[in-house]
Every structure is written in C-alpha cells, then in structure tokens.
Design a protein around this motif. Structure first.
Motif, PDB file in Angstrom:
ATOM      1  N   GLY A 195       0.792  -1.217   0.000  1.00  0.00           N
ATOM      2  CA  GLY A 195       0.000   0.000   0.000  1.00  0.00           C
ATOM      3  C   GLY A 195       0.822   1.264   0.000  1.00  0.00           C
ATOM      4  N   LYS A 196       2.143   1.135  -0.034  1.00  0.00           N
ATOM      5  CA  LYS A 196       3.025   2.295  -0.030  1.00  0.00           C
ATOM      6  C   LYS A 196       4.133   2.083  -1.055  1.00  0.00           C
ATOM      7  N   GLU A 197       4.630   3.192  -1.585  1.00  0.00           N
ATOM      8  CA  GLU A 197       5.799   3.130  -2.451  1.00  0.00           C
ATOM      9  C   GLU A 197       7.053   3.385  -1.629  1.00  0.00           C
ATOM     10  N   LEU A 226      11.516   9.067 -15.530  1.00  0.00           N
ATOM     11  CA  LEU A 226      11.020  10.398 -15.155  1.00  0.00           C
ATOM     12  C   LEU A 226       9.553  10.382 -14.752  1.00  0.00           C
ATOM     13  N   THR A 227       8.794   9.413 -15.256  1.00  0.00           N
ATOM     14  CA  THR A 227       7.388   9.359 -14.851  1.00  0.00           C
ATOM     15  C   THR A 227       7.275   9.067 -13.364  1.00  0.00           C
ATOM     16  N   TRP A 228       8.199   8.283 -12.821  1.00  0.00           N
ATOM     17  CA  TRP A 228       8.178   8.079 -11.362  1.00  0.00           C
ATOM     18  C   TRP A 228       8.687   9.324 -10.642  1.00  0.00           C
ATOM     19  N   SER A 229       9.738   9.923 -11.142  1.00  0.00           N
ATOM     20  CA  SER A 229      10.307  11.097 -10.488  1.00  0.00           C
ATOM     21  C   SER A 229       9.290  12.220 -10.354  1.00  0.00           C
ATOM     22  N   ARG A 230       8.396  12.332 -11.317  1.00  0.00           N
ATOM     23  CA  ARG A 230       7.408  13.411 -11.315  1.00  0.00           C
ATOM     24  C   ARG A 230       6.140  13.036 -10.543  1.00  0.00           C
ATOM     25  N   SER A 231       5.968  11.751 -10.251  1.00  0.00           N
ATOM     26  CA  SER A 231       4.721  11.311  -9.627  1.00  0.00           C
ATOM     27  C   SER A 231       4.659  11.751  -8.170  1.00  0.00           C
ATOM     28  N   GLY A 232       3.445  11.747  -7.614  1.00  0.00           N
ATOM     29  CA  GLY A 232       3.293  12.140  -6.213  1.00  0.00           C
ATOM     30  C   GLY A 232       3.785  13.538  -5.944  1.00  0.00           C
TER      31      GLY A 232
END
Length: 423
Positions: A195-197, A226-232
C-alpha cells in the motif's frame, strides 16, 4: 537471529565479550596462534551461515554503541555475516600477517536495549577466526550539509539537507526498479503488496553507452524513469546508477561475440581505460568522453524537470568485477574525477548528489576525494536483509563524507512513506 532465546550469557567486561564464551555452532575454540584476548578464539568458519558463534550478553545501559570485532584472517581479506538481535549486516576483515595475527574491525554503530542482546557472527566469505566483540559508547554527529558542487541546484541542496537531517535517526526504504513503467515493475509490486511506495527508487541508465546504442538503438529508459520522479508531486527520491558498458574491445574469452550486454564486467571486456586516460589525444580516450556525453544528455532531462538525483556511478570498488575497478585505485580515481568534471563543468549538471559506493571491504585508497563526493557508503548484498534503523547507522567509512548504506536487496516489509508524508 533473535538473541533472547539463548540460555548461555557471556560475561561483558569493560564492554568486551569473548567469542569463546558464546554458543558455538559447528565451530571450535583454538589457542594457536597466540595473541588473542581471553582464553582463546573461535575458528572453523566457512562460507556456510550454519557455522557461527552467537554471543549473548547482558547490556547494563540502553544506548548507541560502536561495535567492533576482534579477529584473525590469515588467508587474506574476508567478510563475515553479522546479526545483531535479528538485524543483519556484514563485517569486513582485512588480512592479518603472521606475528601480529589478530586485529580489530569496525562493525558499525548499533542501538542496543538494556538487558540481553545477541551478536551472531559467521558465514559469508569464510576461513577467519573471531576473538571477541567490543562495545564502546557512541553518538552520531550530524553530517555536513555542504555539497561538493558549489553551483548545486536548490533542489539538490534541499534533498541533501533532508537526508542529513535523517542521519542516525531514520532509514528510508528503497527499491531498484529498471522496469518502472513496464508490467513487471518492482515498485508497482511493492505498492500493491504494502500500500506504499518506497521513499527512494533507484534506476539503471545502462542502455546509454555507445556499445549499447550501437547494438540496440536509442533507449527511452530515462523518459520511463522520469514518470516516477514526477509522480506524487515529485516527493519521491530519484537515484540513478550506471552499469557503464565499455565502449570498445569487448571480445574476450568469456564474451567471444563481443556482446555489450554484460560489458560492464571485467571478464567481458578487454578495454584498457588506464591506457585511454594516459593518451588524451587517442581514440579510446575520446570514446570515454563520448559515453560521458551520452549519459549527460539523459541526466539533463532530470535537471530540466527540476529533479535532484542521487547519482551513483562506478560502484563497488575496490572490487575488480567491473572494468572500472580492475586497474588500480589511482586509475579509478582519475576516471571518477574525469566523469565528475565533465558532467559538472562542461555539461553544467548541478542537480547531482554524488554517491561513492564501495563493496563490502572499503579501502580509503580508492576514495575519489571530498571535492568529488557528497555521500560515501557500501553496497551490501544480504541474502536475508532486514532493514532496521538500530543497526548500521554508521560503519567502516571514515572519510569526511557521511555514510550511505546501499543495500542491494531491499525487502518490502521495510517500506516507509515517501518524503513529505508523516513518519
């Protein structure tokens, strides 16, 4: 191993417990060579974890302690698995010479409760002897917040400051994920399971080198990452590693086809980077520069997006299994400094926090220097990793730059919220 099930308690005198007073599991006590502490030392260790000594002691005062291990290692450098109350790490033993047969190794800083505690030592890279364990009261000094790059971006400074503020008090979970954005993403699995990254996601830029580009064409890995870096809202911490595939001379006995796939391994390339560095007008020197320029183009994408990066190139020296660690400390440092200077000066990359990571046996002779490093630490391969903020708060790295433990196997049970969430 949890220590409190042990029934044999070793005396703790001035912080020292003798190994021979512990519980011996398929190991024995020896009295030669002399020079040991106490009445003997424990020997008979191999690479098997089932051969170990468990030292249970009664700690009178809860607190932070430097843990040291007295040892003998007549067959050269070794590494032992270390378990403190169930939390696992390693301790490195330098080779000991005949005569001064015993030495002491720093096993890190641990937070111990009052009462019974157990330290278990054994396995990994065996054929050493264990003499004693020693506790010395310790404290954690706050690390410096100054980055090596005087033009570091505000984001890089803020991330470094955030990590420095956590030092000695918390551990952030991390996960290597070269498949982020694909169906078999490890981060997506962790998220679905817990439930967590993870707070930190490390991704590999191995497809950005001339050998790989020539074979496979242009990669879009950086865009996926980059899609992860920009997420959240960008609250996650981006770490990038580079398994640099050697730019030439990749036909070897182990790699007869010259495939670039594993050309970061010494066995799979004959590339002589020491000779390349010595001939700055030569073709192979310019091949190095070309590969650095290729990686710079990808790192600029993160800088343009405002993403600070924990940048961990040229990892795991003084190990010789990667080509950049196979030609001695001086040549390695020259290569690191070339990479640093070309990225920061020529390419104006100022979003990088430079992480120097050794293998399990650090050697200060390989340290590139404070002017080129922001964080220093170990890569630890642990078969049954338990991330515990009470263990390995600091360790055997003694340079001014503070220690960053890069565990290669991160378990999902240790997942923490991403930075910005409450702990």
């Amino acid at each position: 191993m949890a220590g409190h099930a042990q029934t044999t308690v070793a005396p703790l005198t001035n912080g020292r417990a003798e190994a021979e007073a512990g519980v011996l599991r398929r190991v024995t006590v020896a009295t030669t060579p002399t020079g040991f502490s106490g009445t003997g030392y424990v020997t008979g260790f191999t690479n098997s974890d089932t051969l170990n000594v468990a030292i249970t002691f009664n700690n009178p005062t809860a607190g932070l302690y430097k843990l040291s291990v007295g040892y003998t290692s007549p067959y050269g450098p070794k590494v032992a698995n270390l378990d403190v109350n169930g939390s696992k790490s390693t301790v490195a033993f330098a080779g000991t010479a005949t005569g001064p047969a015993f030495a002491v190794s720093d096993a890190g800083t641990v937070l111990l409760p009052q009462g019974l505690n157990t330290v278990t030592i054994g396995g990994n890279y065996g054929y050493y002897g264990v003499d004693y364990m020693q506790l010395t009261a310790a404290s954690v000094a706050p690390p410096p917040k100054q980055l090596s790059d005087p033009l570091a971006t505000a984001g890089a400074k803020a991330l470094h400051s955030y990590l420095a503020d956590l030092y000695g008090t918390k551990i952030l979970s991390g996960q290597q994920d070269d498949q982020y954005g694909n169906a078999n993403s490890e981060v997506k699995y962790v998220l679905a399971t817990t439930g967590k990254e993870p707070a930190i996601v490390s991704m590999d830029l191995l497809n950005y080198a001339s050998a790989a580009v020539t074979r496979y064409g242009a990669s879009t890995d950086a865009e996926r990452y980059l899609t992860w870096s920009r997420s959240g809202n960008g609250r996650g911490i981006t770490a990038l590693i580079w398994h640099w595939r050697a730019p030439a001379d990749n036909v070897t006995t182990a790699n007869p086809s010259g495939s670039p796939d594993g050309a970061f391994y010494t066995a799979n390339t004959a590339f002589n980077f020491a000779a390349a560095l010595a001939d700055t007008s030569g073709t192979r020197y310019h091949l190095l520069l070309n590969d650095i320029d290729l990686i710079a183009a990808q790192l600029k994408k993160f800088q343009a997006a405002g993403v600070p990066v924990l940048w961990r190139p040229l990892h795991e020296t003084p190990g010789t299994f990667f080509w950049w660690g196979n030609q001695g400390a001086d040549n390695f440092k020259k290569l690191w400094q070339l990479l640093y200077t070309r990225l920061t000066v020529r390419h104006q990359l100022h979003n990088l926090i430079w992480v120097y990571s050794t293998d399990a046996t650090p050697d200060a002779a390989w340290y590139p220097g404070d002017a080129y490093v922001d964080v220093a630490g170990d890569d630890i391969y642990q078969s049954s990793a338990t991330l515990d903020p009470n263990v390995n708060i600091s360790g055997n790295w003694t340079a001014r730059r503070w220690r960053f433990v890069a565990l290669l196997l991160i378990v999902s049970a240790a997942v923490q919220p991403r930075p910005g969430s409450s702990f």
